[in-house]
Enzyme design. Structure first.
Site, PDB file in Angstrom:
ATOM      1  N   PRO A  28     -11.547 -72.821 144.638  1.00 58.53           N
ATOM      2  CA  PRO A  28     -10.476 -71.878 144.991  1.00 58.53           C
ATOM      3  C   PRO A  28     -10.314 -71.671 146.500  1.00 58.53           C
ATOM      4  CG  PRO A  28     -11.976 -70.926 143.353  1.00 58.53           C
ATOM      5  CD  PRO A  28     -12.584 -72.222 143.786  1.00 58.53           C
ATOM      6  N   GLN A  30      -4.868 -74.966 150.925  1.00 60.88           N
ATOM      7  CA  GLN A  30      -3.778 -75.937 150.782  1.00 60.88           C
ATOM      8  C   GLN A  30      -2.458 -75.249 150.468  1.00 60.88           C
ATOM      9  OE1 GLN A  30      -5.623 -79.104 148.140  1.00 60.88           O
ATOM     10  NE2 GLN A  30      -4.451 -80.328 149.567  1.00 60.88           N
ATOM     11  N   LYS A  89      -4.582 -80.766 138.139  1.00 58.50           N
ATOM     12  CA  LYS A  89      -3.301 -81.275 138.607  1.00 58.50           C
ATOM     13  C   LYS A  89      -3.370 -81.343 140.139  1.00 58.50           C
ATOM     14  CE  LYS A  89      -0.743 -79.025 134.845  1.00 58.50           C
ATOM     15  NZ  LYS A  89       0.261 -77.953 134.540  1.00 58.50           N
ATOM     16  N   GLY A  90      -2.441 -82.045 140.727  1.00 68.27           N
ATOM     17  CA  GLY A  90      -2.429 -82.135 142.183  1.00 68.27           C
ATOM     18  C   GLY A  90      -1.820 -80.894 142.801  1.00 68.27           C
ATOM     19  N   GLY A 135      -1.792 -80.508 146.647  1.00 70.27           N
ATOM     20  CA  GLY A 135      -1.551 -80.624 148.090  1.00 70.27           C
ATOM     21  C   GLY A 135      -0.085 -80.623 148.474  1.00 70.27           C
ATOM     22  N   GLU A 136       0.767 -81.041 147.553  1.00 73.76           N
ATOM     23  CA  GLU A 136       2.185 -81.122 147.880  1.00 73.76           C
ATOM     24  C   GLU A 136       3.016 -80.156 147.047  1.00 73.76           C
ATOM     25  OE1 GLU A 136       3.167 -85.574 148.708  1.00 73.76           O
ATOM     26  OE2 GLU A 136       1.354 -85.499 147.486  1.00 73.76           O
TER      27      GLU A 136
END
Lengths: 198, 337, 745
Positions: free
Chosen positions: C638, C644, C707-708, C710-711
């Site tokens: 976390p 991020q 899940k991703g 960063g974007e």
């Protein structure tokens, strides 16, 4: 074939005094320093005091403090992020003040105390600002971090860390593309009290 | 960056004698003084400036060049004071807030530690076509070559004081306050000492944008004198796209002496919108001796910009400039002094 | 009211421990070696001379002054540059970011094209010599962007083939009682990581070691090998730390081969650090887009028609496609959908991936239009999203493995205080500042790629994890450390992680936000194989010594390959070649533990709320606070996840208000090619950012349930800000960035 990569530890442990060539030694007086050819580099012997150690270098007068640290002294903690005074990644302390080493000639630093990120921790103990950056996750990629930390230490020492607003303003010369800014403010708030006690 | 010799003279006279040179204008002289170096080294790296000799004056501890003092004539500031040092000066913040704020709102603390207030007024334009030698058209770099900014990207360029040869904006902040307060520039050169009214230091581009100031090669700014009484009711309002560490889209250095609602004296210097530190004399004239209402300020500010000559992308400055003046004067009027 | 997370958040349900970054101490002491930091004995320094025109030929090139300068070793031009093999673009199965080969002929194809390379004894000499090269061009009028004479429109095959549609848009649109038909644009943007683009090449016999920032070391190394005709086994890329990538360091550029070949030619290491401005023409960028969004709804706000049409700029050489309409049409339930993408080919370098490449521009269009629709319906914008929320794809009907969009909205709205908003524009102010509140949806698909990993566990309870994945600040080192430690039952401090080196087992590109899901799954699998050696359950750390003795070994090493559902072992073979898109599922082989069949929808979601303040006179736009809530399956750490999201929202804010590469329309040149005039956010721009981690459990996406992220958080911010600007001023700004000039006219 001899491997061209050299060990960092070996290099850092080497004698700090670099042999000075006769050519460079003769280039000390202004008259002698005039270039033989109009385009020939002008050399200058420069003694830099970095993190408490004197280092003697034979440099092109064009060499910046940043490139002297990185390319000649292999102190690569100080980063090049723009080379034109726009990002703050190259921030070092010069006689206790934070400056941009990319817009400072090595020659301008002669006889002055240079402190870089490598010189901040003392006796294996992290500076409170370094610990605060860890505690507050005040970085991501880490590339701007040496500059941020050098700037943050100076920010506190200058007395410009009294409020969050002031910290944000006085840290705005250090770009962080990962945008760890709120965590950097939190780190400075943590470290400033400890620095005060120190 | 071209090769150069680096000198560090011990005394001011030695420095001035080292800097003697033949050259076409102060900025293109082969010998340059190195103070903070924040503009000079930047432009040398970009190959825009190509001096062959640098005279490092940053360590001269001559009293002429250092410190802040006040006497009967007014306020004197040594040219080698750093921007940071003056930005932290409590007296300046109290009695000349416009000057202190213009320093504090400029650049970053690192740059302010390096840059000297003497060299700062000579900061050169950020015009991208000037700063990049791969552009063949730039009358400031190559006299007679044309101006790419005219039909290029010119959002940050000047609308006041422009000519057909150049629309490059003066980028600094500190100079606006000095212009507003009628400062006098003290200069020392091979020919001796002289004084220059601040308004005559910078030259509008006209036909010769490559000549930026009235300084001669080898001349050194040693200090500034701000004549007369302090200006406690003054401020610097800088308007920019991001909150900090950005050049001004428009800025206003304003100083007021009020009697009730009436502006007995009023000074307005403008930045970000003009080719030189701009004194808004039209607006001052319309407001001096008048009650400072928002409507009156707005009308005077718009009159100042009646002479504006915008290009494709900087048209907004014709609206932003008056808005900045209006905001600055209303804020200065509301100051508790 | 919900409390946003402090800098070190406590883990909630389905979250790992918030331990400090694996490499934290190294990073605060200046120890990590980024690409240009490697100490190299006696390197030569390279410096490029780049072109002053965007289109034309070199009429004359005089290098004599440069060559005559003391210290200059060699000047490479199109007359003497070493040949390189033409390698295909990344999107057509190759490795290159741009297939234009500089110094191959006398043509100039874009601003900043390389016209010469100086190699000299020192950086100072190389730079000076490059400046002394005199070039004259036979210039031709270039096409800069949309609408430029000479720009050519092209509908790429891929766009036609993959165009998503549902129902009958025209019919639905004609029947819709409430409509929004609006055009939006997003500008060129450059990544501008603070670490400059650099390459150092060192030959040892026929072995090449090179150092450059890379988000995909296997791809970079294999691509370079192909370009210079060397056995890939003899090319070694070392890059343990990336100083910010954001997509810009994902794909091999043309500079690398020039440096490598010069080093071989001159018999000494060669080091190149691109100047900040040179990166604008010699790497990729986010292509500018123009979009038309048509949303039709019934009077209750239910969408009945949605069309999203995009135009995107690319180079003459390559058909790079942003392609975000594929993602926007999956956002909301709607029976009638149509999409199209048209490329506009201009005299530019080839654009490429930049943080959430499709979503950033196209979600700005959709989420702005949703706000316009809410205004047209006189409906709260959060309610409009709720009405149209869906748990399945409106295109294929496939279910989302998990989707917590409305949970995000509800938590973020509560923390932000959305219920106190007066919906009327110009209704909120404080002193001279107009106040506006806006919100928008964030989303990012859960991408995955094959990965391998190797773990060595020794009897003393220490483990070494090796995978050629990449940490550019996402926290990948820490995630791998935690994933391995958890499966092996170790304290994370006992786990060493090695990444960013093409000599390690291959990992996925640090792109598409898939490192944790992909490399993490491989690490988890490898750790599981070690556990299997002990019968499936790991012994406690204190019992390891005995357990090893019973097995009669002192260490256990396991290598694992993992590929995402629907892919097969050929994905691993492609990975070894550094292929980005080699996954394919033709062989249909399934690996144990992977879910098979169908193509479920997998994505992370978030909701972002912002406050803007706009000065009534001067129109500066400031963002005093932002609140974002995000749900992305299992959160490994976390602390790093929060960072991020935080950085993502700030990135999104800068993208909305500050960032644009200005293109000179006449000259097709990047004008503000530096980070004083290309504005990114500074510390003072960011008073308050609140992040809420919304717990979400997803057992289907991958073995880790991650899940991703960063974007994710930078998507949606721009629309939220545009919507807030409308609320503050009554002005709808549809062209990014939203700057004061657009509010002053």
């Amino acid at each position: 074939m001899e491997t061209p990569k050299i060990s960092r530890r070996g290099l850092l442990g080497a004698s700090p005094v670099v042999a000075v060539s006769a050519k460079a030694a003769s280039a000390q007086t202004p008259e002698a320093a005039a270039p033989a050819l109009p385009d020939a580099p002008v050399r200058r012997r420069v003694v830099l005091k970095v993190n408490g150690e004197s280092r003697e270098l034979d440099l092109d007068t064009r060499t910046t403090l940043l490139d002297a640290l990185r390319e000649h002294l292999h102190l690569a903690g100080t980063k090049k992020g723009c080379d034109q005074g726009q990002c703050g990644a190259c921030t070092v302390h010069l006689d206790g003040e934070r400056v941009l080493s990319c817009l400072t000639l090595a020659a301008q630093a002669e006889g002055r105390e240079v402190v870089t990120i490598e010189g901040l921790a003392r006796g294996g103990k992290l500076h409170p600002m370094q610990q605060a950056f860890i505690d507050n996750d005040a970085f991501q990629c880490g590339y701007c971090t040496p500059g941020q930390i050098m700037s943050a230490v100076a920010c506190v020492q200058e007395g410009h860390a009294r409020t969050d607003h002031e910290i944000r303003e006085y840290m705005s010369g250090n770009l962080c593309r990962c945008a760890a800014y709120p965590n950097i403010v939190a780190a400075i708030n943590q470290a400033k009290s400890q620095m005060g006690r120190a | 960056m071209r090769p150069f010799t680096y000198e560090r003279p011990k005394a001011i006279a030695e420095a001035v004698s080292m800097a003697r040179s033949e050259g076409a204008g102060h900025v293109n002289a082969p010998v340059q003084y190195l103070g903070g170096g924040t503009t000079l080294l930047d432009l040398m790296k970009l190959d825009v400036m190509q001096p062959t000799r640098l005279v490092d004056i940053s360590r001269l501890d001559d009293r002429l060049l250092r410190g802040v003092s006040r006497n009967r004539e007014g306020l004197r500031i040594g040219a080698l004071s750093s921007m940071a040092e003056l930005a932290d000066n409590g007296m300046l913040a109290r009695d000349y807030p416009v000057l202190q704020q213009s320093l504090w709102l400029a650049a970053s603390q690192q740059l302010r530690n390096m840059a000297r207030v003497g060299g700062n007024v000579l900061q050169r334009t950020r015009c991208p076509y000037f700063r990049d030698t791969s552009y063949s058209e730039c009358n400031k770099r190559i006299p007679g070559s044309g101006c790419a900014a005219m039909d290029g990207v010119n959002r940050l360029h000047a609308v006041l004081g422009v000519s057909d040869k150049c629309i490059a904006a003066y980028p600094g902040d500190w100079a606006q306050g000095l212009a507003a307060l009628d400062a006098v520039v003290e200069v020392l050169g091979p020919g001796g000492a002289r004084s220059v009214p601040f308004g005559e230091l910078h030259r509008p581009p006209g036909e010769t944008p490559h000549i930026e100031t009235s300084l001669q090669p080898g001349e050194l700014i040693t200090g500034f004198v701000v004549p007369g009484e302090p200006w406690p009711r003054s401020l610097y309002r800088k308007v920019r796209d991001r909150e900090s560490y950005a050049f001004a889209n428009a800025s206003a250095a304003v100083a007021l002496r009020m009697r009730g609602d009436v502006a007995e004296d009023i000074r307005i210097g403008l930045g970000g919108v003009a080719t030189t530190p701009w004194r808004a004399r039209t607006a001052e004239g319309m407001l001096r001796g008048k009650p400072l209402t928002e409507a009156a300020i707005r009308a005077a500010a718009e009159a100042e910009f009646a002479q504006a000559r915008p290009r494709e992308h900087n048209r907004f400055k014709v609206a932003l400039g008056p808005a900045t003046i209006t905001r600055a004067l209303l804020e200065a009027k509301a100051m508790e002094v | 009211m919900l409390q946003p997370t402090p800098p070190v958040p406590q883990p909630l349900e389905n979250m790992g421990q918030a331990i400090p970054r694996y490499e934290a101490t190294a990073k605060v002491t200046g120890q990590p070696l980024y690409a240009a930091d490697e100490p190299i004995a006696r390197p030569l320094y390279a410096f490029f001379k780049t072109s002053g025109v965007a289109r034309g030929t070199i009429a004359s090139l005089d290098v004599r002054k440069a060559e005559a300068m003391p210290g200059v070793m060699k000047v490479y031009t199109h007359r003497n540059a070493p040949p390189r093999k033409a390698v295909k673009h990344i999107m057509t199965g190759g490795y290159m970011s741009d297939t234009n080969i500089p110094l191959a002929d006398n043509r100039v194809r874009h601003d900043g094209d390389i016209v010469a390379m100086v190699v000299a004894d020192s950086y100072e000499i190389a730079r000076d010599a490059a400046n002394r090269i005199e070039v004259r061009y036979a210039a031709q009028a270039p096409a800069a962007t949309f609408g430029s004479p000479g720009a050519v429109k092209k509908v790429p095959e891929q766009a036609q083939k993959n165009a998503k549609k549902a129902g009958d848009f025209a019919a639905g649109w004609s029947r819709a009682p409430v409509k929004v038909d609006a055009r939006y644009s997003t500008p060129t943007q450059h990544h501008n990581p603070i670490e400059l683009y650099a390459t150092t090449a060192v030959w040892n016999g026929d072995q090449l070691t090179f150092y450059e920032p890379s988000q995909f070391v296997y791809s970079t190394a294999n691509g370079l090998a192909e370009q210079i005709g060397v056995d890939p086994a003899k090319v070694h890329l070392v890059n343990p730390y990336v100083g910010g990538g954001f997509g810009g360091k994902g794909i091999l550029t043309q500079r690398t081969a020039l440096v490598a070949l010069a080093a071989r030619d001159l018999g000494r290491p060669v080091k190149l650090v691109l100047h900040r401005k040179q990166a604008y023409g010699l790497t990729t960028y986010r292509a500018e887009t123009r979009q038309r969004v048509r949303l039709g709804a019934d009077r209750n706000g239910k969408l009945v028609a949605f069309a999203h049409d995009g135009e995107e700029v690319t180079s003459r050489a390559d058909d790079y496609m942003v392609g975000g309409v594929e993602n926007t049409v999956e956002m909301y339930a709607c029976p009638n959908i149509a999409t199209s993408v048209t490329l506009v080919k201009a005299d530019r370098n080839t654009p490429g991936f930049m943080r959430s490449p499709p979503e950033t521009p196209y979600m700005f269009g959709l989420e702005s239009a949703m706000d316009e629709l809410a205004v047209a319906l006189n409906m709260d914008p959060v309610e409009l999203r709720r009405i149209n929320d869906t748990q399945k794809s409106p295109i294929s009907g496939a279910p989302y493995t998990s989707r917590s969009l409305m949970q995000c909205y509800d938590q973020a709205a509560a923390a932000f205080g959305w219920s106190r908003r007066n919906p009327r524009p110009l209704s909120m102010s404080q002193g001279d500042w107009l106040i506006g509140w806006g919100c928008a949806t964030a989303t990012y698909p859960t991408n995955m790629m094959a990965s391998t990993a190797r773990i060595r566990l020794t009897a003393d309870g220490k483990a070494v994890v090796e995978v050629a994945a990449h940490d550019m600040g996402q926290g990948a080192y820490t995630a791998m450390q935690q994933i391995a430690a958890k499966r092996l039952g170790l304290d994370p401090r006992q786990v060493t992680v090695r990444m960013g080196d093409s000599a390690l087992p291959p990992g996925p590109v640090a792109g598409g936000s898939m490192t944790t899901a992909s490399a993490g799954s491989a690490v988890h699998t490898a750790a599981g194989k070690i556990a299997a050696r002990f019968g499936g359950a790991m012994p406690a750390p204190n019992d390891l010594d005995d357990a090893f003795r019973r097995l009669g070994v002192t260490q256990i090493e396991e290598y694992a390959e993992w590929w995402p559902p629907g892919q097969g072992p050929q994905a691993v073979r492609a990975l070894y070649k550094g292929s980005m898109g080699g996954g394919g599922g033709e062989e249909g082989e399934q690996q144990e533990g992977n879910a098979g069949g169908g193509k479920p929808m997998m994505a992370a979601f978030g909701a972002e709320f912002v406050e803007v303040r706009i000065h009534r006179l001067t129109r500066e736009i400031r963002v005093p606070r932002m609140t974002g809530a995000f749900a992305a399956g299992h959160i490994v750490n976390p602390r790093t996840a929060r960072s991020q999201y935080l950085g993502g929202m700030i990135w999104g804010m800068a993208s909305a208000l500050l960032e644009a590469t200005e293109v000179d329309a006449k000259r097709a040149r990047y004008v503000n090619d530096n980070i004083a005039e290309y504005l990114v956010a500074v510390n003072a721009d960011v008073p308050q950012v609140d992040v809420i981690l919304v717990p979400e459990v997803d057992t289907k996406v991958n073995p880790l349930g991650v899940k991703g992220i960063g974007e994710l958080a930078n998507v949606g911010t721009a629309a939220a800000i545009a919507n807030a600007v409308y609320h503050a001023t009554g002005k709808r700004i549809r062209d990014l960035p939203i700057t004061m000039d657009k509010l002053l006219v």
